[in-house]
Structures are given as C-alpha cells and as structure tokens.
Scaffold this active site. Sequence first.
Site, PDB file in Angstrom:
ATOM      1  N   SER A 187      33.001  32.657  35.122  1.00 52.19           N
ATOM      2  CA  SER A 187      31.771  33.270  34.615  1.00 52.19           C
ATOM      3  C   SER A 187      31.219  32.461  33.456  1.00 52.19           C
ATOM      4  O   SER A 187      31.979  31.842  32.691  1.00 52.19           O
ATOM      5  CB  SER A 187      32.041  34.699  34.152  1.00 52.19           C
ATOM      6  OG  SER A 187      30.903  35.234  33.488  1.00 52.19           O
ATOM      7  N   TYR A 245      36.624  40.888  29.576  1.00 48.83           N
ATOM      8  CA  TYR A 245      36.208  40.175  30.786  1.00 48.83           C
ATOM      9  C   TYR A 245      36.184  38.668  30.542  1.00 48.83           C
ATOM     10  O   TYR A 245      36.689  37.881  31.348  1.00 48.83           O
ATOM     11  CB  TYR A 245      34.828  40.669  31.202  1.00 48.83           C
ATOM     12  CG  TYR A 245      34.241  39.972  32.406  1.00 48.83           C
ATOM     13  CD1 TYR A 245      34.665  40.286  33.694  1.00 48.83           C
ATOM     14  CD2 TYR A 245      33.245  39.004  32.254  1.00 48.83           C
ATOM     15  CE1 TYR A 245      34.113  39.650  34.808  1.00 48.83           C
ATOM     16  CE2 TYR A 245      32.690  38.372  33.360  1.00 48.83           C
ATOM     17  CZ  TYR A 245      33.126  38.695  34.632  1.00 48.83           C
ATOM     18  OH  TYR A 245      32.584  38.062  35.714  1.00 48.83           O
TER      19      TYR A 245
END
Length: 265
Positions: free
Chosen positions: A157, A170
């Site tokens: 990401s 995350y």
Amino acid sequence: MTERLRSFRMTALTNKTALVTGGSRGIGRAIAQRLGKEGALVALTYSSDEAAAKETVHSIEAAGGRAFAFRSQLGVPGDAEALWQAFDAQIGQYADGGSGLDILVNNAGIAGPGLIHEVEEAEYDKVFAVNAKAPFFIIQKGLERLRDGGRIVNISSGVTKVAFPGMTSYAAAKGAVEVLTLTLAQTLGSRGITVNAVSPGTIETDIHPWMADPAAKAHAAGFSVFNRVGQPDDVADVVAFLASDDARWVTGQNIDASGGSGLGL
C-alpha cells in the site's frame, strides 16, 4: 505483425497457473481477470461473497479464460493450510494444472483505521493476522507447490511511503509485507523465483463508498499527479507485468502504483 504481437502479449501466461487471494472483488478481481486474459489458469479465493466470486470466474471464462474460486477465511488459526488444501482439491481436475503453481498473488487484506491511541489490541491482531501473517504462511506452505522460475507478488500500500497516522496498524502490517518481500527475493533467487510488491494508492472500488461524494473523490484525486483516483486495472496491469517473463530480471522491488501520489510532499 501488430496483430501477431498483440496476440502474443494476450497469451503470455499460457500454461501457467496463478492463485490470487481475495480475487472476487476490487483490485483482486481485476488482477484475476488480467491474468486470465493473459492465458493463465486462475484460482481465486474469497472470504464471504460467493456470488461475487462466481461472477468473477464467469467473466474470466466469458473472455476465453479458465478460472475457479474457493472460500478461504484468513486471519484464523490454520488459514494457510486450509487454503492449500482447498486449492489442491480443485486443481487436480485440470490436466495441465497438476498440483503446481507458477504465480502467487497475495492480495487479500483488510483495512485498519485508527490513530495509535484508538487501536484496540484485538483489532491490531486481526489486521496483522490477515495482512502480514497470512501471506507469510501462505508462501511458506505454498513453496513446495511453486515451480522454479515462479512469481510471487505481494500487494502492499502507498500508506507505507508517507506518514499516515489514521492507518497506523494497517501501515505497519503492510510495511512488514514489504520487508518480507525483500527477504524472500534473496532467499528464493536460487530457484529463479522472483518476489516483488506492488503499492497502490487510492483505488476506486466498492470498499470505498465515500467516493460517491464528488467532493471527497476530487480530494482523493488531488493526491495523484494525474489528478484522478486509481482504477483496479491500473494495479492489475503492473501485477501482470511482474507475473510475466518480461519481469524475469526484477526481484526484491516494491513498485509504486499510486499515480505519483505524494510526490510534491
């Protein structure tokens, strides 16, 4: 000549078998469809939405490809072993699939919003279990199936590139995936297996319902130098390259697929 070259590109993965985790929706769906278009036999997993998985399989088959789907619940004890058992149970029906694998795409993941003081321990454990632990053991237990010269692509990401306090757990989990990618590239190089990561930016999928608000979508588009939000195909095309023989000399890399997000920061 042009048509012949185009035909070659569209079947660059003929006789290859691919597994895409979380392949029923969003980025995973686009990856599964692209690999199928390139000629691979595609296995894709889903966690709960069987209808979406069946529709993805149908779309691949309607385009002339081959695919099958199976349920795989990640983030629970024994998840990787159960995934491979389910894979083995279906792959045998394909004469050219055998029990081997050529391309593994670790795409399945869950979000983990929250500032550090807002994240509960159980939430943290779940984010790491799905986003970091599951790929680790899926790879570990899949290595005996992965053929020499194979490809591993881990979806990371863009939140690992800049400080993003609202996604602390995350971002940390995806950071772990990127270090795992680097380490495995060294470990598996002797087998000719490449290991790379792809880091998307903001991608327009059904997991971002807030994009229905034009103002919010425009704000997100402003992060990219192209002034638009990403589409699943933008990521799938990069994964298809890494899965192909064209990327045989690329390993241990994290490819930014964010449309230049944050370049001006």
